[in-house]
Design a protein around this motif. Structure first.
Motif, short mmCIF file in Angstrom:
data_model
loop_
_atom_site.label_atom_id
_atom_site.label_comp_id
_atom_site.label_asym_id
_atom_site.label_seq_id
_atom_site.Cartn_x
_atom_site.Cartn_y
_atom_site.Cartn_z
N ARG A 10 0.83 -1.21 0.00
CA ARG A 10 0.00 0.00 0.00
C ARG A 10 0.86 1.26 0.00
O ARG A 10 0.50 2.27 -0.60
CB ARG A 10 -0.92 0.01 1.23
CG ARG A 10 -2.07 -0.97 1.09
CD ARG A 10 -2.81 -1.11 2.37
NE ARG A 10 -2.03 -1.83 3.36
CZ ARG A 10 -2.43 -2.05 4.60
NH1 ARG A 10 -3.58 -1.57 5.01
NH2 ARG A 10 -1.68 -2.73 5.43
N PRO B 90 -8.65 -9.25 -1.24
CA PRO B 90 -8.95 -8.09 -0.39
C PRO B 90 -8.02 -6.93 -0.74
O PRO B 90 -6.87 -7.13 -1.09
CB PRO B 90 -8.71 -8.62 1.02
CG PRO B 90 -7.82 -9.79 0.86
CD PRO B 90 -8.13 -10.38 -0.47
N PRO C 5 -7.23 -3.59 1.17
CA PRO C 5 -7.46 -2.67 2.28
C PRO C 5 -7.17 -1.23 1.87
O PRO C 5 -6.17 -0.95 1.25
CB PRO C 5 -6.48 -3.14 3.36
CG PRO C 5 -5.49 -4.00 2.65
CD PRO C 5 -6.17 -4.56 1.45
#
Lengths: 169, 100
Positions: A65, B3, B5
């Motif tokens: 991320r 998934p 996030p």
């Protein structure tokens, strides 16, 4: 008694409280090598533009991320650069000739140069951020946003002057 | 579906699409002088070069968006660097369009 194996905090605590975990010591020799990479900033970064796989060889991959956030920041800068390029092209095509000779073309070329500079700096900053995240170092700071803001403000002032000269004629 | 996030893969996909749309604006503006009555051969060639650059950018973002579908997504490397260089190329083409 401190230091006795039976008295040290149970290892399970390290999972509940990560801050209790001792700082991981790097393998011997790696800090020296890492420092050397960081000292050769410009050459290293230039090489990284052409050979981005090089970044794979230092540190360890961060949370994906974080990498994607870095990529989105890069894309936002590329869009800024593309907007400057589009602004330069629109300036040359849609602006009427300004009172000062070639001022219109000058502004257009300045905007195009600024757009190219923004794109190059975007990939440089992306590569440096990616490497800093792999090495778990502080993210690189930058004066570039301030410089860009000043250049754009000066360009706007120049245009204000041109408009005022045209209006007073 | 893996998934995701914080929807970071989806946000990155959308960022690539937005950037492609910005590149389309640049490509069209660079090609515009080729569609005027007084278009010269250099302007037509520059328009073709700008359109080629735009096609390359769209292709790169398409490849990257497809790569982001894997879980967990790998960070972009060559695509990112190539995208920046093609953007610089578009700026150079724009400079030639303005000055020629």
């Amino acid at each position: 008694m401190r230091g006795h194996p039976g008295r040290s905090p149970p290892i399970i605590l390290h999972h509940a409280f990560p801050q209790l975990r001792p700082a991981p010591a790097g393998p011997p020799g790696e800090p020296f090598w890492t420092a050397r990479v960081n000292n050769r900033r410009v050459i290293g970064d230039l090489r990284q533009w052409f050979d981005p796989e090089r970044a794979e060889r230092v540190g360890e991959p961060p949370d994906y991320r974080f990498s994607l956030a870095n990529e989105r920041t890069f894309l936002a800068w590329i869009r800024t650069g593309l907007a400057l390029i589009a602004g330069g092209l629109a300036c040359a095509q849609f602006l009427p000739p300004l009172p000062i000779a070639h001022l219109r073309e000058g502004i257009a070329v300045l905007l195009l140069l600024l757009g190219a500079l923004v794109a190059l700096r975007a990939v440089d900053h992306w590569a440096r951020t990616e490497r800093a995240m792999r090495l778990k170092q502080d993210l690189p700071g930058s004066r570039f946003p301030a410089v860009l803001a000043i250049v754009v403000a000066l360009g706007a002032l120049l245009l204000v002057v041109a408009v005022l000269i045209q209006a007073s004629r | 579906m893996t998934p995701d996030p914080g929807a970071s893969a989806e946000r990155t996909r959308l960022a690539w699409r937005r950037t492609g749309l910005s590149a389309a604006a640049v490509g069209l503006l660079a090609a515009r002088p080729a569609f005027t009555p007084d278009a010269t051969p250099p302007r037509v060639l520059l328009a073709a070069a700008a359109m080629t650059g735009w096609v390359i950018l769209v292709r790169l973002s398409y490849l990257r968006v497809r790569g982001l579908r894997r879980g967990p997504p790998q960070p972009g490397r060559r695509t990112v660097v190539a995208y920046a260089w093609v953007t610089v190329g578009l700026a150079i083409i724009g400079g030639l369009v303005v000055t020629l």
